[in-house]
Design a protein around this motif. Sequence first.
Motif, PDB file in Angstrom:
ATOM      1  N   THR A 114       0.855  -1.184  -0.063  1.00 29.29           N
ATOM      2  CA  THR A 114       0.132   0.059   0.000  1.00 29.29           C
ATOM      3  C   THR A 114       1.025   1.222   0.149  1.00 29.29           C
ATOM      4  N   MET A 115       0.365   2.395  -0.640  1.00 29.63           N
ATOM      5  CA  MET A 115       1.043   3.523  -0.557  1.00 29.63           C
ATOM      6  C   MET A 115       0.273   4.712  -0.356  1.00 29.63           C
ATOM      7  N   LYS A 116       0.426   5.843   0.174  1.00 26.46           N
ATOM      8  CA  LYS A 116      -0.126   6.921  -0.088  1.00 26.46           C
ATOM      9  C   LYS A 116       0.976   7.880  -0.345  1.00 26.46           C
ATOM     10  N   ALA A 117       0.430   9.132  -1.237  1.00 29.95           N
ATOM     11  CA  ALA A 117       1.403  10.212  -1.533  1.00 29.95           C
ATOM     12  C   ALA A 117       0.544  11.543  -1.952  1.00 29.95           C
ATOM     13  N   ASP A 118       1.168  12.452  -1.993  1.00 30.71           N
ATOM     14  CA  ASP A 118       0.734  13.910  -2.316  1.00 30.71           C
ATOM     15  C   ASP A 118       1.198  14.025  -3.845  1.00 30.71           C
ATOM     16  N   PHE A 119       0.359  14.599  -4.544  1.00 37.55           N
ATOM     17  CA  PHE A 119       0.819  14.525  -6.124  1.00 37.55           C
ATOM     18  C   PHE A 119       0.537  15.944  -6.422  1.00 37.55           C
ATOM     19  N   GLN A 121      -0.324  24.578 -16.252  1.00 35.01           N
ATOM     20  CA  GLN A 121      -1.267  24.585 -15.144  1.00 35.01           C
ATOM     21  C   GLN A 121      -1.314  23.230 -14.325  1.00 35.01           C
ATOM     22  N   SER A 122      -1.714  23.560 -12.973  1.00 34.04           N
ATOM     23  CA  SER A 122      -1.631  22.246 -12.194  1.00 34.04           C
ATOM     24  C   SER A 122      -2.729  21.989 -11.296  1.00 34.04           C
ATOM     25  N   LEU A 123      -2.960  20.763 -10.879  1.00 39.05           N
ATOM     26  CA  LEU A 123      -3.920  20.343  -9.890  1.00 39.05           C
ATOM     27  C   LEU A 123      -3.218  19.556  -8.756  1.00 39.05           C
ATOM     28  N   THR A 124      -3.502  19.560  -7.632  1.00 39.97           N
ATOM     29  CA  THR A 124      -3.017  18.816  -6.589  1.00 39.97           C
ATOM     30  C   THR A 124      -3.870  17.945  -5.946  1.00 39.97           C
ATOM     31  N   GLY A 125      -3.314  16.975  -5.047  1.00 36.50           N
ATOM     32  CA  GLY A 125      -4.315  15.986  -4.436  1.00 36.50           C
ATOM     33  C   GLY A 125      -3.412  14.838  -3.902  1.00 36.50           C
ATOM     34  N   GLU A 126      -4.038  13.763  -3.434  1.00 35.09           N
ATOM     35  CA  GLU A 126      -3.532  12.649  -2.703  1.00 35.09           C
ATOM     36  C   GLU A 126      -3.648  11.402  -3.626  1.00 35.09           C
ATOM     37  N   LEU A 127      -2.823  10.560  -3.922  1.00 35.76           N
ATOM     38  CA  LEU A 127      -2.892   9.476  -4.331  1.00 35.76           C
ATOM     39  C   LEU A 127      -2.798   8.170  -3.491  1.00 35.76           C
ATOM     40  N   THR A 128      -3.783   7.286  -3.460  1.00 36.70           N
ATOM     41  CA  THR A 128      -3.747   5.911  -2.677  1.00 36.70           C
ATOM     42  C   THR A 128      -3.673   5.060  -3.468  1.00 36.70           C
ATOM     43  N   LEU A 129      -2.671   3.846  -3.382  1.00 41.63           N
ATOM     44  CA  LEU A 129      -2.373   2.683  -4.068  1.00 41.63           C
ATOM     45  C   LEU A 129      -2.676   1.511  -3.089  1.00 41.63           C
ATOM     46  N   MET A 130      -3.205   0.387  -3.823  1.00 47.20           N
ATOM     47  CA  MET A 130      -3.157  -0.883  -3.198  1.00 47.20           C
ATOM     48  C   MET A 130      -3.044  -2.055  -3.986  1.00 47.20           C
ATOM     49  N   ARG A 131      -1.755  -2.920  -4.055  1.00 50.10           N
ATOM     50  CA  ARG A 131      -1.950  -3.635  -4.737  1.00 50.10           C
ATOM     51  C   ARG A 131      -2.813  -5.151  -4.758  1.00 50.10           C
ATOM     52  N   PRO A 132      -3.396  -5.584  -5.875  1.00 51.84           N
ATOM     53  CA  PRO A 132      -3.073  -5.264  -7.310  1.00 51.84           C
ATOM     54  C   PRO A 132      -4.231  -4.492  -7.888  1.00 51.84           C
ATOM     55  N   GLY A 133      -3.641  -3.514  -8.651  1.00 51.38           N
ATOM     56  CA  GLY A 133      -4.601  -2.732  -9.572  1.00 51.38           C
ATOM     57  C   GLY A 133      -5.392  -1.569  -8.955  1.00 51.38           C
ATOM     58  N   ILE A 142      -6.063   1.920  -7.304  1.00 52.01           N
ATOM     59  CA  ILE A 142      -5.573   3.152  -7.186  1.00 52.01           C
ATOM     60  C   ILE A 142      -6.770   4.241  -7.251  1.00 52.01           C
ATOM     61  N   ARG A 143      -6.255   5.432  -6.241  1.00 48.01           N
ATOM     62  CA  ARG A 143      -7.130   6.770  -6.212  1.00 48.01           C
ATOM     63  C   ARG A 143      -6.527   7.876  -6.309  1.00 48.01           C
ATOM     64  N   PHE A 144      -7.112   8.788  -7.205  1.00 49.83           N
ATOM     65  CA  PHE A 144      -6.567  10.045  -7.433  1.00 49.83           C
ATOM     66  C   PHE A 144      -7.685  10.979  -6.862  1.00 49.83           C
ATOM     67  N   GLN A 145      -7.387  11.492  -5.480  1.00 53.03           N
ATOM     68  CA  GLN A 145      -8.310  12.517  -4.942  1.00 53.03           C
ATOM     69  C   GLN A 145      -7.735  13.949  -5.111  1.00 53.03           C
ATOM     70  N   TYR A 146      -8.514  14.503  -5.970  1.00 56.39           N
ATOM     71  CA  TYR A 146      -8.077  15.955  -6.485  1.00 56.39           C
ATOM     72  C   TYR A 146      -8.575  16.783  -5.495  1.00 56.39           C
ATOM     73  N   GLN A 147      -7.852  18.177  -5.471  1.00 53.81           N
ATOM     74  CA  GLN A 147      -8.180  19.185  -4.377  1.00 53.81           C
ATOM     75  C   GLN A 147      -9.800  19.536  -4.825  1.00 53.81           C
ATOM     76  N   LYS A 148     -10.292  19.955  -3.642  1.00 51.77           N
ATOM     77  CA  LYS A 148     -11.635  19.986  -3.368  1.00 51.77           C
ATOM     78  C   LYS A 148     -12.349  21.057  -4.454  1.00 51.77           C
ATOM     79  N   SER A 149     -11.573  21.789  -4.926  1.00 53.26           N
ATOM     80  CA  SER A 149     -12.273  23.017  -5.727  1.00 53.26           C
ATOM     81  C   SER A 149     -12.418  22.274  -7.477  1.00 53.26           C
TER      82      SER A 149
END
Length: 218
Positions: free
Chosen positions: A54-59, A67-79, A81-88
């Motif tokens: 498992t892994m979590k990271a800011d991205f 132009q950029s967006l930020t958020g948090e990535l959550t990963l769990m093997r196998p296959g 993954i979640r890209f949680q983007y900034q609320k806006s």
Amino acid sequence: MNRTSKIFRSCASAAALAALCVPALLPATPAYAAPSGDSAQLNQAVEALRAISTMKADFVQTDRNGQSLTGELTLMRPGKIRFQYQKSAQLLIVSDGKALTMIDYSVKQVQRWPISNSPLGALLDPKRDVAKYGTVKQTGNPNVVSIEVRDRSHPEYGVITLIFTRKASAPGGLELSYWVALDSQNKRTTISLSNQRYGVPVSNNDFRWVDPRPKTRR
């Protein structure tokens, strides 16, 4: 449609490709006669990703216009993954191991790609030959490993370049620092990771999402 949502749409396809590629590299027998040094680096990158349970990271996701967006990535093997983007952004990308889903809460739309039919999705199948798609690109820096991933039989799928840095405390001694996605229209998207945390508590609930579409549809 707000400005943030427009920025996201300009690189959403590349982000989807990236989401498929991050957990994808799995063990394989090389299908070509690569130089021994390149084979060792490719194998090390594969083993480093395999070592992540498992892994979590800011991205930070940046398009070719800067132009950029930020958020948090959550990963769990196998296959998974979640890209949680900034609320806006009101946007979310989730893979539950079966399908990749993009949810746009601002317009109440949902798009899904079956993993088996998604661009580069074959890489999620451990029975496939990853070495057929992954190539080491020399960086000139012994502490940086670059792996280019493409399906040459399907150029429309684009290209993903994964960049690892050597870090003793990271699983397998390599840490995925960022990746660059180039789609078939030459749209470039970079996703940079920071604050990587390994072995953190993650559950299947982290890969569920709320459907914004009306329950009654004509």
